[in-house]
Structures are given as C-alpha cells and as structure tokens.
Scaffold this active site. Structure first.
Site, PDB file in Angstrom:
ATOM      1  N   SER A 129       0.803  -1.185   0.074  1.00  8.08           N
ATOM      2  CA  SER A 129      -0.021   0.068  -0.144  1.00  8.08           C
ATOM      3  C   SER A 129       0.994   1.291  -0.062  1.00  8.08           C
ATOM      4  O   SER A 129       1.729   1.599   1.100  1.00  8.08           O
ATOM      5  CB  SER A 129      -1.072   0.127   1.216  1.00  8.08           C
ATOM      6  OG  SER A 129      -1.567   1.237   1.402  1.00  8.08           O
ATOM      7  N   HIS A 155      -1.072  -1.109  -4.505  1.00 11.36           N
ATOM      8  CA  HIS A 155      -2.423  -1.020  -3.804  1.00 11.36           C
ATOM      9  C   HIS A 155      -2.588   0.506  -3.554  1.00 11.36           C
ATOM     10  O   HIS A 155      -1.550   1.140  -2.865  1.00 11.36           O
ATOM     11  CB  HIS A 155      -2.703  -1.640  -2.498  1.00 11.36           C
ATOM     12  CG  HIS A 155      -3.995  -1.708  -2.107  1.00 11.36           C
ATOM     13  ND1 HIS A 155      -4.964  -2.423  -2.326  1.00 11.36           N
ATOM     14  CD2 HIS A 155      -4.125  -1.055  -0.786  1.00 11.36           C
ATOM     15  CE1 HIS A 155      -5.943  -2.211  -1.643  1.00 11.36           C
ATOM     16  NE2 HIS A 155      -5.807  -1.418  -0.549  1.00 11.36           N
ATOM     17  N   ASP A 192      -5.053   3.240  -1.843  1.00 10.93           N
ATOM     18  CA  ASP A 192      -6.095   3.341  -0.661  1.00 10.93           C
ATOM     19  C   ASP A 192      -6.586   4.956  -1.080  1.00 10.93           C
ATOM     20  O   ASP A 192      -5.903   5.806  -0.864  1.00 10.93           O
ATOM     21  CB  ASP A 192      -5.592   3.299   0.764  1.00 10.93           C
ATOM     22  CG  ASP A 192      -5.240   1.929   1.162  1.00 10.93           C
ATOM     23  OD1 ASP A 192      -6.102   0.949   0.780  1.00 10.93           O
ATOM     24  OD2 ASP A 192      -4.285   1.527   1.405  1.00 10.93           O
ATOM     25  N   MET A 209      -9.154   7.458   0.210  1.00 10.05           N
ATOM     26  CA  MET A 209     -10.352   7.707   1.305  1.00 10.05           C
ATOM     27  C   MET A 209     -10.565   9.414   1.327  1.00 10.05           C
ATOM     28  O   MET A 209      -9.839  10.109   0.580  1.00 10.05           O
ATOM     29  CB  MET A 209      -9.482   7.752   2.673  1.00 10.05           C
ATOM     30  CG  MET A 209      -8.679   6.426   2.715  1.00 10.05           C
ATOM     31  SD  MET A 209      -7.683   6.122   4.348  1.00 10.05           S
ATOM     32  CE  MET A 209      -6.804   4.902   4.206  1.00 10.05           C
ATOM     33  N   HIS A 264      -8.316   0.807  -4.180  1.00  8.18           N
ATOM     34  CA  HIS A 264      -9.532   0.548  -3.225  1.00  8.18           C
ATOM     35  C   HIS A 264     -10.040   1.893  -2.944  1.00  8.18           C
ATOM     36  O   HIS A 264      -9.593   2.857  -2.227  1.00  8.18           O
ATOM     37  CB  HIS A 264      -8.541  -0.131  -1.912  1.00  8.18           C
ATOM     38  CG  HIS A 264      -9.272  -0.334  -0.868  1.00  8.18           C
ATOM     39  ND1 HIS A 264      -8.919  -0.741   0.545  1.00  8.18           N
ATOM     40  CD2 HIS A 264     -10.984  -0.499  -0.591  1.00  8.18           C
ATOM     41  CE1 HIS A 264     -10.093  -0.903   1.199  1.00  8.18           C
ATOM     42  NE2 HIS A 264     -11.080  -0.677   0.508  1.00  8.18           N
ATOM     43  N   MET A 322     -12.469   3.746  -0.567  1.00  8.47           N
ATOM     44  CA  MET A 322     -13.062   3.965   0.646  1.00  8.47           C
ATOM     45  C   MET A 322     -13.729   5.377   0.629  1.00  8.47           C
ATOM     46  O   MET A 322     -13.456   6.192   1.282  1.00  8.47           O
ATOM     47  CB  MET A 322     -12.043   3.750   1.863  1.00  8.47           C
ATOM     48  CG  MET A 322     -11.680   2.346   2.035  1.00  8.47           C
ATOM     49  SD  MET A 322     -10.105   2.275   3.178  1.00  8.47           S
ATOM     50  CE  MET A 322      -8.867   2.579   1.937  1.00  8.47           C
ATOM     51  N   MET A 367     -11.499  -6.419   4.885  1.00  7.60           N
ATOM     52  CA  MET A 367     -10.691  -5.795   6.034  1.00  7.60           C
ATOM     53  C   MET A 367     -10.466  -6.360   7.238  1.00  7.60           C
ATOM     54  O   MET A 367     -11.381  -7.007   7.727  1.00  7.60           O
ATOM     55  CB  MET A 367     -11.580  -4.369   6.299  1.00  7.60           C
ATOM     56  CG  MET A 367     -11.699  -3.416   4.851  1.00  7.60           C
ATOM     57  SD  MET A 367     -10.074  -2.989   4.323  1.00  7.60           S
ATOM     58  CE  MET A 367      -9.412  -1.956   5.506  1.00  7.60           C
ATOM     59  N   GLY A 370      -3.456   3.588   8.399  1.00  6.76           N
ATOM     60  CA  GLY A 370      -2.409   2.409   8.087  1.00  6.76           C
ATOM     61  C   GLY A 370      -1.627   2.313   9.691  1.00  6.76           C
ATOM     62  O   GLY A 370      -2.128   2.864  10.678  1.00  6.76           O
ATOM     63  N   ASP A 374      -6.458  -6.694   3.568  1.00  8.63           N
ATOM     64  CA  ASP A 374      -5.842  -5.366   3.742  1.00  8.63           C
ATOM     65  C   ASP A 374      -6.038  -5.118   5.445  1.00  8.63           C
ATOM     66  O   ASP A 374      -7.091  -4.872   5.952  1.00  8.63           O
ATOM     67  CB  ASP A 374      -6.853  -4.265   3.154  1.00  8.63           C
ATOM     68  CG  ASP A 374      -6.242  -2.977   2.937  1.00  8.63           C
ATOM     69  OD1 ASP A 374      -5.286  -2.620   3.840  1.00  8.63           O
ATOM     70  OD2 ASP A 374      -6.687  -2.098   2.295  1.00  8.63           O
ATOM     71  N   GLY A 413      -3.032  -4.821   8.958  1.00  2.33           N
ATOM     72  CA  GLY A 413      -2.294  -5.555   9.880  1.00  2.33           C
ATOM     73  C   GLY A 413      -1.613  -6.678   9.321  1.00  2.33           C
ATOM     74  O   GLY A 413      -1.344  -7.616  10.122  1.00  2.33           O
ATOM     75  N   GLY A 448       1.356  -2.383   4.400  1.00  2.00           N
ATOM     76  CA  GLY A 448       1.818  -0.980   4.255  1.00  2.00           C
ATOM     77  C   GLY A 448       3.031  -0.773   4.899  1.00  2.00           C
ATOM     78  O   GLY A 448       4.277  -1.036   4.483  1.00  2.00           O
ATOM     79  N   SER A 449       2.904  -0.473   6.138  1.00  2.00           N
ATOM     80  CA  SER A 449       4.459  -0.312   7.186  1.00  2.00           C
ATOM     81  C   SER A 449       5.082  -1.620   7.050  1.00  2.00           C
ATOM     82  O   SER A 449       6.054  -1.459   7.320  1.00  2.00           O
ATOM     83  CB  SER A 449       3.906   0.071   8.483  1.00  2.00           C
ATOM     84  OG  SER A 449       2.718  -0.721   8.935  1.00  2.00           O
TER      85      SER A 449
END
Length: 229
Positions: A12, A37, A39, A41, A70, A72, A141, A148, A177, A179, A199-200
């Site tokens: 992400s 990916h 995101d 928002m 994605h 959102m 999710m 994130g 998506d 964790g 992501g992280s």
C-alpha cells in the site's frame, strides 16, 4: 492477467514517501511487488483523506505490474469512471458505501476494469454471497479502514474461510487489507487469501535509497504465507 491463486504481495503506497511516489512505486516493483495498492479515502466514509483521480493518473505511468485501487469513499458510483480513466486495473468498492452495490459492481465492469467488493470487519461474509458472479475479488478488511499501522483483527480469519468456501472454483481473488505482516500472513493464507496488502510492514526501515529493505520485508511476508498456502 492470467488468474492464479499464488500468493501476491500488494504494498500500500499509503505508507510510501508522499514526496517521491514515482521512485517509491518503481522501488517496490523492482523488489518484487506483484500489485500496487492505492488506498483512496474521502474523509467521510473513513476518517482520512487521500488520493483523487489526478493522483492516481500521476501514479499510473510508474506502475508496470497491476494497479489495485481501493475506494473507501461514499458515494462511490459518481467516481467510478474517473478512477477507471485514471488508469486503475482493479476498482474495489465497499458493500457499506453503496446502497446498490450490485449496480456499483456492474458499473465498474462496464468500464472494462476488474471489480472488487470490500467488507469492513463488522460486515458478515453473507453480504457478498449474491455478488460473487460480478466480482473478480473480495477484499476482507482486517482492521477498520481509515489509517495504516493498525493491529490485525483476528476474528476476521473465520470470515475469510467462509468466503473461500462460497467462492468454490470461481476465479475470484481474496485480498486482505490491514495488519498483514509475517506473523499474520500465514493465518490469512491458510484461510484462503491470495492477495496480501501490506503498508508499514513493507516500507518500514527502507527508502528509495535503500530499497533492498522493501524487498526483504516482502520476502518475509511472502515466505510466511507460502509456508501454509
């Protein structure tokens, strides 16, 4: 794109350096990312504000693999064409964001793009049961959407198993998506997921000047998932 159920890593770019997206995208792809990916928002459906269609259009020339967008956002239908024209390969909409999600998926497919349908943690698997014939992917999710770096919600694993059973032999991906890291990747892969957004867990410790760390992070996630998949 040929369908297969092998494990795919989709970093992400919400966790990338916002001042250097082009090089960040090239770095993760060079280091083994399968998908990119994005995101999106809106500060309304989720408590954060990110990428509009012009940003996605700017990312597109740098993405050589597969751009997974994605959404959102709510409402979602008025923006489908704009994100399709911006270059998304897959557009995913949330069940919770559209009062007519069946029509939303039809609209995505009408643009020629692949259609994904997403479920928040509080939404049951049954919400997608009558949508599967219009979906190329179900996104589960495993955190509440919006930010994130959140902790994985473990009770979503049973939902993934249920959706995998619903899909049967249909060519539909299951994306996770939230964790995802080397600890949680085996749980979701064993339950039937094949596309892992991280992501992280991908970007931590690395940079465009030290991209091998991105590669090492992705390799660790992929190896953990493949150990059970």
């Amino acid at each position: 794109m040929t369908f297969d159920r092998s494990i795919k890593i989709a970093p992400s770019i919400l966790s990338a350096d916002f001042a250097d997206f082009g090089r960040e995208i090239r770095a993760i792809e060079d280091q083994g990312a399968d998908w990119v990916h994005v995101d999106v928002m809106d500060g309304h459906f989720v408590p954060n504000l990110t990428f509009g269609p012009p940003a996605v259009k700017a990312f597109r020339p740098h993405v050589k693999t597969f751009m997974d967008v994605h959404l959102m956002i709510a409402p979602v239908d008025p923006y489908i064409d704009a994100y399709a024209e911006a270059g998304a390969d897959m557009i995913t909409a949330h069940v919770e964001a559209s009062p007519h999600i069946h029509r939303t998926l039809q609209a995505i497919r009408a643009t020629g793009k692949k259609a994904g349908v997403a479920l928040n943690p509080g939404t049951p698997a049954s919400a997608v049961e009558t949508l599967l014939d219009l979906a190329d992917m179900v996104l589960v999710m495993t955190v509440n959407p919006g930010f994130g770096g959140q902790k994985f919600i473990h009770n979503q694993v049973e939902k993934i198993k249920t959706i995998r059973n619903m899909i049967g032999d249909r060519e539909i991906h299951i994306q996770i998506d939230g964790g995802v890291d080397p600890t949680t990747a085996p749980l979701v892969a064993a339950a039937g997921a094949d596309v892992l957004v991280a992501g992280s867990a991908v970007f931590k410790g690395g940079s465009v000047d030290a991209p091998q760390i991105y590669g090492d992070n992705m390799l660790a996630i992929r190896a953990a998932a493949q150990s059970v998949a």
